[in-house]
Design a protein around this motif. Structure first.
Motif, PDB file in Angstrom:
ATOM      1  N   GLU A  46      28.469  59.379  20.129  1.00 51.37           N
ATOM      2  CA  GLU A  46      29.867  59.481  19.743  1.00 51.37           C
ATOM      3  C   GLU A  46      30.783  59.374  20.963  1.00 51.37           C
ATOM      4  O   GLU A  46      31.854  58.761  20.904  1.00 51.37           O
ATOM      5  N   SER A  47      30.355  59.960  22.075  1.00 54.37           N
ATOM      6  CA  SER A  47      31.131  59.871  23.310  1.00 54.37           C
ATOM      7  C   SER A  47      31.255  58.417  23.775  1.00 54.37           C
ATOM      8  O   SER A  47      32.340  57.967  24.159  1.00 54.37           O
ATOM      9  N   ALA A  48      30.140  57.700  23.743  1.00 51.24           N
ATOM     10  CA  ALA A  48      30.173  56.297  24.173  1.00 51.24           C
ATOM     11  C   ALA A  48      31.106  55.478  23.300  1.00 51.24           C
ATOM     12  O   ALA A  48      31.851  54.608  23.790  1.00 51.24           O
ATOM     13  N   GLU A  72      36.489  52.851  22.532  1.00 47.11           N
ATOM     14  CA  GLU A  72      37.750  52.775  21.806  1.00 47.11           C
ATOM     15  C   GLU A  72      38.943  52.905  22.755  1.00 47.11           C
ATOM     16  O   GLU A  72      39.934  52.168  22.638  1.00 47.11           O
ATOM     17  N   ILE A  73      38.851  53.815  23.723  1.00 44.69           N
ATOM     18  CA  ILE A  73      39.939  53.976  24.694  1.00 44.69           C
ATOM     19  C   ILE A  73      40.097  52.712  25.527  1.00 44.69           C
ATOM     20  O   ILE A  73      41.220  52.242  25.779  1.00 44.69           O
ATOM     21  N   GLY A 108      33.044  52.893  32.561  1.00 44.29           N
ATOM     22  CA  GLY A 108      33.209  53.950  31.568  1.00 44.29           C
ATOM     23  C   GLY A 108      34.586  54.567  31.627  1.00 44.29           C
ATOM     24  O   GLY A 108      35.461  54.126  32.392  1.00 44.29           O
ATOM     25  N   VAL A 109      34.773  55.605  30.831  1.00 47.33           N
ATOM     26  CA  VAL A 109      36.055  56.291  30.714  1.00 47.33           C
ATOM     27  C   VAL A 109      35.807  57.792  30.804  1.00 47.33           C
ATOM     28  O   VAL A 109      34.851  58.313  30.214  1.00 47.33           O
ATOM     29  N   GLU A 110      36.657  58.494  31.546  1.00 47.39           N
ATOM     30  CA  GLU A 110      36.606  59.956  31.606  1.00 47.39           C
ATOM     31  C   GLU A 110      38.005  60.507  31.359  1.00 47.39           C
ATOM     32  O   GLU A 110      39.002  59.792  31.557  1.00 47.39           O
ATOM     33  N   THR A 111      38.087  61.763  30.947  1.00 45.88           N
ATOM     34  CA  THR A 111      39.396  62.338  30.655  1.00 45.88           C
ATOM     35  C   THR A 111      39.371  63.849  30.824  1.00 45.88           C
ATOM     36  O   THR A 111      38.322  64.486  30.650  1.00 45.88           O
ATOM     37  N   ARG A 145      41.521  63.155  23.842  1.00 47.06           N
ATOM     38  CA  ARG A 145      41.454  64.595  23.586  1.00 47.06           C
ATOM     39  C   ARG A 145      40.273  64.935  22.692  1.00 47.06           C
ATOM     40  O   ARG A 145      39.641  65.986  22.862  1.00 47.06           O
ATOM     41  N   ARG A 146      39.942  64.075  21.769  1.00 43.17           N
ATOM     42  CA  ARG A 146      38.733  64.292  20.960  1.00 43.17           C
ATOM     43  C   ARG A 146      37.485  64.123  21.819  1.00 43.17           C
ATOM     44  O   ARG A 146      36.518  64.868  21.683  1.00 43.17           O
ATOM     45  N   LEU A 147      37.531  63.146  22.737  1.00 43.25           N
ATOM     46  CA  LEU A 147      36.401  62.905  23.633  1.00 43.25           C
ATOM     47  C   LEU A 147      36.129  64.129  24.496  1.00 43.25           C
ATOM     48  O   LEU A 147      34.973  64.516  24.706  1.00 43.25           O
ATOM     49  N   ARG A 148      37.171  64.734  25.005  1.00 44.73           N
ATOM     50  CA  ARG A 148      37.003  65.879  25.910  1.00 44.73           C
ATOM     51  C   ARG A 148      36.341  67.065  25.209  1.00 44.73           C
ATOM     52  O   ARG A 148      35.646  67.863  25.842  1.00 44.73           O
ATOM     53  N   ARG A 149      36.523  67.184  23.908  1.00 41.17           N
ATOM     54  CA  ARG A 149      35.946  68.317  23.186  1.00 41.17           C
ATOM     55  C   ARG A 149      34.473  68.123  22.848  1.00 41.17           C
ATOM     56  O   ARG A 149      33.818  69.051  22.379  1.00 41.17           O
TER      57      ARG A 149
END
Length: 452
Positions: free
Chosen positions: A21-23, A28-29, A52-55, A140-144
């Motif tokens: 789900e994270s990937a 998507e971002i 990749g993407v981090e937040t 914000r969903r990714l961070r959770r």
């Protein structure tokens, strides 16, 4: 009437991996911000790959490199502070929604300076309010998400203790202790999953449950976990907590009514200055003390947990007197647990955490003496998280001195200097991080059988 034996244990009913789900959220971002159809994706025009993407939930980082990261482009709302970062984008002729800065990860960043300048400027110019709002919502969903974490961090039958189960509600905390091995943004699973794990632990034969975190009292569903544990028939439920929330009127009463029976409360020093330095949360010491008093007043059995760091070593000897003054000889105050810090999440903090072994030997013995004089039981010293036995003279009042295996803990072991120590068979030796910092000074072999 003969009680039925526990039902056969079925495997934990774990959720699908959060990594997938994270990937998907990272992709998507990237699609929203730079129209990337997949990750990783090569960017031939810039001679780099978007990896990749981090937040952190407020900004979004695009991770760039070849096969390994060399830089990140950090997007944040225009006008937000970018302290410590180098702003590459030129001053815009018109207002921009985001500012884009570069955080250098590797020396190779210099080779791609021109490309990163250009990329930063283009992204800043192309990010509309709609794009940013949409991307930030996904971020914000990714961070959770609890991505990349072993599920054993969230649920486990405690090794070597057949009746004991542990479940963690997540890693959010209202303190920021440098000694903590956890990251504050590691995410969590939902309440339904936590309840499922509690049921699974009971099916596995666990009859005493530990609910931990992070700080479990920040979970709005904590009362549901306690109530379900009581319904299942757990003989007791303990919280690992800093007790800050217990200072709120009525909070402890609700937890006690729901099924809370015990609490292991972090109390690393007996004064606000030292405690707040460890927890890095000024003002919380007084609330923890008030919370402990509330737990005791509501009939919850309390064990106080002091992790002995270099920061609090000079204050350790005063801790028993503070406990006696603040809580008295309360019948629900079970004991004071003393241990050494585990490897912290931020290893740069190790010099401030690992106590000097020579000073520890000078201070720990008198601290134990004072606690026992005041009627405070001391435990944990001979456990896997306690110091080596010679740190307190292998005092038989607080150590069982039973033989232990020497290969069950990968983070500690004996030194050649331990040869000839009369309690060697009962000691696991110092932690490796202690030896890295202090070498042979970590041990002072005991040559005569301890007695009191």
């Amino acid at each position: 009437m003969i009680a039925e034996p526990p039902s056969p244990f079925r495997a934990f009913r774990d959720p699908p991996s959060a990594d997938a789900e994270s990937a998907e959220m990272q992709r998507e971002i990237a699609r929203i911000l730079v129209r990337a159809p997949s990750l990783p994706i090569e960017l031939p025009a810039f001679k780099l790959t978007l990896l990749g993407v981090e937040t952190d939930g407020k900004s979004i980082d695009l991770i760039l490199g070849k096969s390994a990261p060399i830089a990140r482009l950090r997007l944040r709302p225009a006008g937000a502070s970018a302290e410590g970062l180098v702003t590459l984008a030129p001053k815009p002729a018109r207002p921009r929604i985001v500012s884009v800065t570069v955080d250098e990860i590797h020396a190779d960043t210099r080779r791609f300076r021109a490309e990163l300048d250009t990329m930063a400027s283009r992204i800043a110019a192309a990010t509309t309010a709609e794009k940013w709002t949409e991307a930030l919502a996904v971020a914000r969903r990714l961070r959770r998400l609890p991505a990349g974490l072993p599920l054993e961090h969230f649920r486990q039958k405690v090794p070597g203790v057949a009746h004991l189960g542990l479940v963690r509600t997540g890693f959010l905390c209202n303190q920021d202790c440098g000694l903590c091995w956890q990251g504050r943004d590691w995410g969590r699973f939902d309440a339904a999953q936590v309840l499922t794990w509690i049921e699974d632990l009971h099916s596995a034969g666990a009859r005493y449950l530990i609910i931990s975190g992070g700080e479990p009292t920040l979970d709005p569903d904590l009362e549901r976990y306690l109530e379900r544990s009581r319904q299942l028939g757990f003989t007791g439920v303990s919280l690992e907590t800093n007790a800050i929330q217990m200072a709120k009127p009525g909070f402890t009463e609700r937890l006690r009514k729901a099924g809370l029976t015990a609490a292991l409360v972090s109390l690393h020093a007996g004064n606000a200055e030292a405690s707040d330095a460890v927890t890095r949360a000024p003002g919380t010491f007084v609330r923890t003390v008030k919370g402990i008093q509330s737990l005791l007043a509501n009939g919850v059995t309390v064990t106080l947990n002091c992790v002995i760091t270099q920061e609090v070593l000079d204050h350790l000897a005063n801790l028993p007197d503070f406990i006696h003054t603040a809580f008295g000889a309360h019948r629900h105050l079970e004991s004071l647990m003393l241990s050494l810090p585990a490897d912290p999440f931020d290893r740069a903090l190790l010099p401030a955490l690992i106590p000097d072994p020579v000073r520890l030997r000078a201070i720990l013995g008198p601290t134990i003496d004072r606690a026992i004089t005041l009627g405070i039981a001391v435990r944990g010293l001979d456990g896997p998280c306690g110091p080596q036995l010679c740190a307190y003279g292998a005092d038989p009042r607080v150590a069982r001195l039973d033989p232990v295996t020497h290969d069950d803990l990968e983070f500690r072991g004996q030194l050649p200097a331990c040869e000839g120590c009369v309690v060697r068979d009962a000691c696991r030796g110092p932690r490796h991080v202690q030896v890295e910092r202090y070498g042979d000074a970590c041990v002072a072999p005991i040559l005569a059988k301890p007695s009191r």
